[in-house]
Scaffold this active site. Structure first.
Site, PDB file in Angstrom:
ATOM      1  N   GLY A 104       0.815  -1.214   0.000  1.00 25.80           N
ATOM      2  CA  GLY A 104       0.000   0.000   0.000  1.00 25.80           C
ATOM      3  C   GLY A 104       0.847   1.262   0.000  1.00 25.80           C
ATOM      4  CG  ASP A 148      -1.711   4.393  -5.665  1.00 26.62           C
ATOM      5  OD1 ASP A 148      -2.369   5.152  -4.927  1.00 26.62           O
ATOM      6  OD2 ASP A 148      -1.529   3.184  -5.425  1.00 26.62           O
TER       7      ASP A 148
HETATM    8  O1  PMV Z   1      -2.871  -0.213  -4.067  1.00 28.24           O
HETATM    9  P1  PMV Z   1      -2.943   0.721  -2.916  1.00 28.24           P
HETATM   10  O2  PMV Z   1      -2.865   0.048  -1.604  1.00 28.24           O
HETATM   11  O3  PMV Z   1      -1.980   1.863  -3.052  1.00 28.24           O
HETATM   12  O4  PMV Z   1      -4.393   1.392  -2.927  1.00 28.24           O
HETATM   13  C1  PMV Z   1      -4.805   2.226  -3.958  1.00 28.24           C
HETATM   14  C2  PMV Z   1      -5.786   3.232  -3.466  1.00 28.24           C
HETATM   15  C3  PMV Z   1      -7.257   2.853  -3.643  1.00 28.24           C
HETATM   16  O5  PMV Z   1      -7.989   4.047  -3.319  1.00 28.24           O
HETATM   17  C4  PMV Z   1      -7.652   1.763  -2.671  1.00 28.24           C
HETATM   18  C5  PMV Z   1      -7.599   2.427  -5.068  1.00 28.24           C
HETATM   19  C6  PMV Z   1      -7.494   3.543  -6.090  1.00 28.24           C
HETATM   20  O6  PMV Z   1      -7.442   3.211  -7.276  1.00 28.24           O
HETATM   21  O7  PMV Z   1      -7.481   4.727  -5.719  1.00 28.24           O
END
Ligand code: PMV
Length: 311
Positions: A104, A148
């Site tokens: 994450g 992200d």
């Molecule tokens: O993959 P992670 O743990 O960085 O989570 C991404 C963030 C979420 O909000 C859960 C999914 C998204 O696409 O924004």
């Protein structure tokens, strides 16, 4: 199609301070870059038709990007290279990182941004890099919000609304946060699907929780601006409960948040997709009692210091 890659590229990791999952549904989220989390280098192979290789020993990744590969990371890399019109053979890519994978903390976005930068060069337009990264991120889960990729490419602190805006938020002073990895792996796709299931089954309950998480973003920014760390922690604790209501916490994450607060943290929440991965806590000052409480349990907590950014 270009036949060459640039020799070096960097990308940030990330923490989501507020609004994960809710951001998929169009409300704001707040994320911060972890600078220089991944450095990639590329060198040409003798045979320019040999399959591209990607080696990142810290993530135990040693991939050959053949067209028939089923490895999701290899497929994501090929997707990014295709988007950038870059070479898909004849190069060896090596990566060095301190970021744990699948926790994450934005490892996949860092990789896809890094690969896009190798293909597009250091002066590439940010938006193109982000779009290339999102093309790769789609391999990992079907409907990435893009947060992200944005923060892996830009760094700093950003307030993000899917498909609408990316706003850099000035940070008036350094901000220390503690990250505690649960060491439980999880799949972002599964976690996003759990929220979708709860949303579709109980829209009248889930939608207000999503809106509250979005609303907590501006409250978080206000608390940071006012240097009110007690408020920041409390908002995080509320957000953790709401994320539990959306079915993305887990017994271990709840326990880690509880341990953090019992050891003096001003508040704590899961960060990222949840289910495993990491929690984020506002540490006491000094932070030692918090870190020691987790170390005594055989865990490896660490502090990040977000650097001030100009208004
Ligand atoms: O993959 P992670 O743990 O960085 O989570 C991404 C963030 C979420 O909000 C859960 C999914 C998204 O696409 O924004």
């Amino acid at each position: 199609m270009s036949l060459s890659l640039h020799p070096k590229a960097r990308a940030c990791g990330k923490i989501i301070l507020m609004g994960e999952h809710a951001v998929v549904y169009g409300v704001p989220a707040l994320a911060a870059g972890l600078p220089d989390a991944l450095e990639l280098t590329a060198r040409p192979l003798e045979d320019r038709f040999a399959p591209m290789t990607v080696r990142i020993p810290d993530w135990e990744l040693d991939l050959r990007l053949t067209p028939d590969t089923e490895h999701p990371v290899a497929r994501a890399c090929l997707e990014v290279l295709g988007f950038c019109d870059g070479p898909i053979t004849g190069w060896a890519i090596e990566g060095a990182t301190k970021l744990p994978a699948r926790a994450g903390l934005g490892s996949s976005a860092a990789l896809t941004v890094g690969i896009a930068r190798l293909a597009l060069g250091p002066d590439a337009d940010l938006e193109t890099v982000v779009h290339a990264s999102i093309a790769g991120e789609r391999i990992f889960h079907g409907e990435p919000s893009g947060i992200d990729s944005e923060v892996a490419a830009r760094g700093g602190l950003i307030r993000y609304v899917r498909g609408a805006s990316v706003e850099p938020i000035p940070l008036p002073r350094p901000l220390a946060l503690a990250i505690i990895p649960s060491r439980v792996p999880r799949s972002t796709a599964d976690q996003v699907a759990k929220v979708r299931a709860r949303h579709d089954r109980f829209p009248k309950l889930a939608r207000p929780m999503i809106d509250l998480l979005g609303g907590a973003v501006d409250a978080t920014i206000e608390a940071i601006n006012a240097n009110d760390l007690d408020a920041l922690g409390e908002i995080m604790t509320i957000a953790h409960a709401l994320l539990g209501g959306l079915d993305v916490s887990s017994p271990i994450l709840d326990e880690l948040c509880y341990v953090a607060r019992a050891a003096g943290a001003k508040g704590a929440k899961l960060t990222g997709a949840g289910g495993g991965g990491c929690i984020l806590a506002v540490p006491p000052d000094p932070a030692a009692p918090l870190l020691e409480a987790f170390e005594a349990r055989g865990m490896v907590p660490f502090l990040v210091h977000l650097e001030p950014t100009p208004a």
